[in-house]
Design an enzyme around this catalytic site. Structure first.
Site, PDB file in Angstrom:
ATOM      1  N   ASP A   1      39.734  26.303  13.611  1.00 52.78           N
ATOM      2  CA  ASP A   1      38.399  26.637  13.152  1.00 52.78           C
ATOM      3  C   ASP A   1      38.709  27.383  11.700  1.00 52.78           C
ATOM      4  O   ASP A   1      37.848  28.085  11.191  1.00 52.78           O
ATOM      5  CB  ASP A   1      37.655  27.232  14.075  1.00 52.78           C
ATOM      6  CG  ASP A   1      37.270  26.807  15.211  1.00 52.78           C
ATOM      7  OD1 ASP A   1      37.275  25.408  15.381  1.00 52.78           O
ATOM      8  OD2 ASP A   1      37.539  27.424  16.385  1.00 52.78           O
TER       9      ASP A   1
ATOM     10  N   LYS B   1      39.649  23.666   7.581  1.00 54.01           N
ATOM     11  CA  LYS B   1      40.614  22.925   6.956  1.00 54.01           C
ATOM     12  C   LYS B   1      39.662  21.660   6.511  1.00 54.01           C
ATOM     13  O   LYS B   1      39.926  21.215   5.208  1.00 54.01           O
ATOM     14  CB  LYS B   1      41.635  22.398   7.930  1.00 54.01           C
ATOM     15  CG  LYS B   1      42.286  23.299   8.615  1.00 54.01           C
ATOM     16  CD  LYS B   1      43.278  23.001   9.657  1.00 54.01           C
ATOM     17  CE  LYS B   1      42.590  22.522  10.699  1.00 54.01           C
ATOM     18  NZ  LYS B   1      41.936  23.585  11.550  1.00 54.01           N
TER      19      LYS B   1
ATOM     20  N   GLY C   1      36.454  19.982  15.022  1.00 55.47           N
ATOM     21  CA  GLY C   1      35.052  19.778  14.581  1.00 55.47           C
ATOM     22  C   GLY C   1      35.328  20.083  13.029  1.00 55.47           C
ATOM     23  O   GLY C   1      35.661  21.203  12.733  1.00 55.47           O
ATOM     24  N   HIS C   2      35.407  19.188  12.124  1.00 59.05           N
ATOM     25  CA  HIS C   2      35.765  19.499  10.661  1.00 59.05           C
ATOM     26  C   HIS C   2      34.268  19.329   9.911  1.00 59.05           C
ATOM     27  O   HIS C   2      33.791  18.135   9.692  1.00 59.05           O
ATOM     28  CB  HIS C   2      36.537  18.719  10.131  1.00 59.05           C
ATOM     29  CG  HIS C   2      37.981  18.636  10.512  1.00 59.05           C
ATOM     30  ND1 HIS C   2      39.070  18.045  10.390  1.00 59.05           N
ATOM     31  CD2 HIS C   2      38.541  19.711  11.529  1.00 59.05           C
ATOM     32  CE1 HIS C   2      40.136  18.456  10.969  1.00 59.05           C
ATOM     33  NE2 HIS C   2      39.640  19.562  11.799  1.00 59.05           N
TER      34      HIS C   2
ATOM     35  N   GLN D   1      42.838  21.491  14.487  1.00 59.67           N
ATOM     36  CA  GLN D   1      43.283  22.802  15.239  1.00 59.67           C
ATOM     37  C   GLN D   1      44.161  23.882  14.111  1.00 59.67           C
ATOM     38  O   GLN D   1      44.346  23.458  13.165  1.00 59.67           O
ATOM     39  CB  GLN D   1      43.675  22.642  16.439  1.00 59.67           C
ATOM     40  CG  GLN D   1      42.921  22.137  17.519  1.00 59.67           C
ATOM     41  CD  GLN D   1      42.750  20.542  17.626  1.00 59.67           C
ATOM     42  OE1 GLN D   1      43.595  19.857  17.529  1.00 59.67           O
ATOM     43  NE2 GLN D   1      41.720  19.919  17.851  1.00 59.67           N
TER      44      GLN D   1
HETATM   45  P1  IMP Z   1      41.302  20.911  24.536  1.00 54.69           P
HETATM   46  O1  IMP Z   1      41.991  20.751  23.245  1.00 54.69           O
HETATM   47  O2  IMP Z   1      39.998  20.514  24.913  1.00 54.69           O
HETATM   48  O3  IMP Z   1      42.332  20.905  25.812  1.00 54.69           O
HETATM   49  O4  IMP Z   1      41.392  22.797  24.556  1.00 54.69           O
HETATM   50  C1  IMP Z   1      42.337  23.345  24.812  1.00 54.69           C
HETATM   51  C2  IMP Z   1      42.129  24.832  23.925  1.00 54.69           C
HETATM   52  O5  IMP Z   1      42.043  24.536  22.669  1.00 54.69           O
HETATM   53  C3  IMP Z   1      40.818  25.672  24.368  1.00 54.69           C
HETATM   54  O6  IMP Z   1      40.901  26.916  24.134  1.00 54.69           O
HETATM   55  C4  IMP Z   1      39.825  24.974  23.309  1.00 54.69           C
HETATM   56  O7  IMP Z   1      38.829  26.004  22.855  1.00 54.69           O
HETATM   57  C5  IMP Z   1      40.915  25.121  21.976  1.00 54.69           C
HETATM   58  N1  IMP Z   1      40.434  24.169  20.991  1.00 54.69           N
HETATM   59  C6  IMP Z   1      40.717  22.793  20.941  1.00 54.69           C
HETATM   60  N2  IMP Z   1      40.209  22.241  19.642  1.00 54.69           N
HETATM   61  C7  IMP Z   1      39.837  23.302  19.126  1.00 54.69           C
HETATM   62  C8  IMP Z   1      39.296  23.256  17.654  1.00 54.69           C
HETATM   63  O8  IMP Z   1      39.248  22.190  16.723  1.00 54.69           O
HETATM   64  N3  IMP Z   1      39.271  24.534  17.399  1.00 54.69           N
HETATM   65  C9  IMP Z   1      39.453  25.881  17.925  1.00 54.69           C
HETATM   66  N4  IMP Z   1      39.931  25.620  19.180  1.00 54.69           N
HETATM   67  C10 IMP Z   1      40.117  24.492  19.931  1.00 54.69           C
END
Ligand code: IMP
Length: 425
Positions: free
Chosen positions: A13, A16, A40-41, A221
């Protein structure tokens, strides 16, 4: 002509997408290489806003090829809906290419992610990311983009066969079985639309580089969510440190000549896991509200805290950025005092360290040691030209970050729009 890599330096977040949108202007290709629709971009320019989860952030440049490379896991429904939305807004996607080696997130992955996460998981986005990457590594029950090029009968049979295996697992875990026949039918329908976009993107990208084209690699991420180098198990399931851009695209490391690290001027994270500089007080709430720190994908409130330089030095070591983009600096405008963590002190021992621990139990025991900074008053960002035009207290904050990380700050961002960015001299 070499490639540029944009990478997140914290827990994701970092905005980017905005930096990718700006850099896309000087590049020919924009490439996503990891993660899925957990990302989410947000990009905003000239009154148009897109909240993208899969389509690369180069959408504002319709003629530039956009690539979803092999390291990404793709939810077909999300992808099709997003393509429709972008095209309906007047930005054609005929130049989109999707790697035939990218894996597909199937509905059973989403069901399993939900079940597993509810049984004491880590607070995932419930998008099926972990189970899809697990199937990729396990090799037996995965479905890839290349499968969408199979004959329809063969594709349906494969999906129904794998669906039956997944249903036995779902039911054993007390979940509700998915309708594999319906999934097969829906996937076959999606395949008809998506087939023309499926390409061998490894050759496409390496040929482009050989012809002198400039490739922009967009990481999703951030480094602390990297499955190998992040705060395991509170991470996502792919590699968002620099090496992930090579495995996720097939572009060799020697072709990446520039790395841009993106960091917020403070720290946020969503989901569970230790977060040494977290602020659970009024200041944290103020940052959350002013910074609109709510997830783009799930809407969850993000945990907020002071800038952590132990984190930034660690991710700078892993990624070796040539320059930094510091985002949401305006959120700190008007604060009397602000803080940045320079090292950790291990609870109960008084021992200090500048090293980010690899074990989260050790991280959970770390207390931040802060350096305080005098805040700066609110000011009119739009009237500022270069670094020297910024409040002197802010210049001190920026210089300190540069000294601690060893990386010059090239961009500072003070709002979501492309125009709300200052390029520092
Ligand atoms: P997953 O990617 O859905 O398996 O989530 C694993 C962890 O990564 C969780 O704590 C999510 O909140 C975090 N996470 C996954 N994608 C993002 C992102 O784009 N931004 C921030 N946190 C993320």
């Amino acid at each position: 002509m070499p490639a540029t890599l944009v990478i997140g330096m914290q827990w994701g977040d970092e905005a980017k997408g905005k930096i990718v949108d700006i850099l896309a202007h000087d590049h020919d290709y924009v490439v996503r290489f990891n993660g899925g629709d957990n990302a989410g971009h947000t990009i905003r320019s000239g009154g148009v806003t897109f909240k993208l989860h899969l389509v690369p952030s180069g959408v504002m440049y319709p003629d530039k090829p956009k690539v979803i490379a092999n390291g990404v896991v793709v939810n077909l429904k999300t992808l099709l809906a997003e393509m429709k939305e972008v095209e309906a807004a007047g930005y054609p996607l005929k130049s989109l290419a999707i790697s035939e080696s990218a894996h597909i997130i199937m509905p059973w992955h989403i069901v399993l992610d939900g079940i597993e996460d509810e049984r004491g998981g880590i607070g995932t986005t419930k998008k099926g990311i972990g189970p899809a990457y697990a199937d990729k590594a396990a090799r037996v029950t995965a479905i890839r983009m290349a499968d969408l090029l199979l004959g329809e009968l063969e594709l349906r049979e494969k999906i129904e066969r794998i669906g039956a295996i997944k249903n036995s697992i779902i039911e054993a875990l007390g979940g509700e079985a998915v309708d594999a026949a319906k999934i097969a039918e829906e996937t076959a329908a999606s395949a008809r639309v998506i087939r023309p976009y499926i390409k061998d993107t490894r050759f496409m990208l390496n040929d482009a580089l050989a012809k002198g084209k400039r490739v922009l690699l967009e990481g999703a991420q951030g480094g602390l969510l990297d499955v190998d180098h992040g705060t395991y198990p509170y991470v996502t399931s792919s590699n968002m440190t620099a090496g992930g851009a090579c495995t996720g695209t097939g572009i060799p490391p020697s072709k990446i000549d520039k790395v841009v690290g993106v960091a917020k001027a403070y720290t946020t994270r969503v989901g569970s896991g230790p977060f040494p500089t977290e602020l659970t007080d009024e200041t944290g709430e103020k940052i959350r509200q002013k910074g609109a720190e709510f997830g783009t994908t799930t809407g969850r409130p993000r945990r907020c805290g002071w800038l952590d330089l132990v984190v930034l030095r660690y991710t700078a070591m892993l990624n070796c950025p040539d320059e930094l983009a510091l985002i949401k600096l305006d959120v700190l405008d008007g604060m009397k005092e602000l803080k940045a963590c320079t090292e950790y002190e291990m609870e109960g021992t008084g021992r200090k360290t500048k090293q980010f621990p690899s074990d989260i139990n050790a991280l959970a025991k770390m207390k931040p040691v802060y350096k305080s900074f005098k805040g700066w008053p609110a000011f009119d960002w739009k009237s500022v030209k270069g670094r020297k035009g910024l409040p002197k207290e802010m210049q001190e904050y920026l210089s300190f970050i540069e000294k601690e990380t060893g990386v010059p700050i090239k961009f500072v961002s003070y709002g979501p729009a492309r125009e709300e960015t200052l390029v520092l001299d």
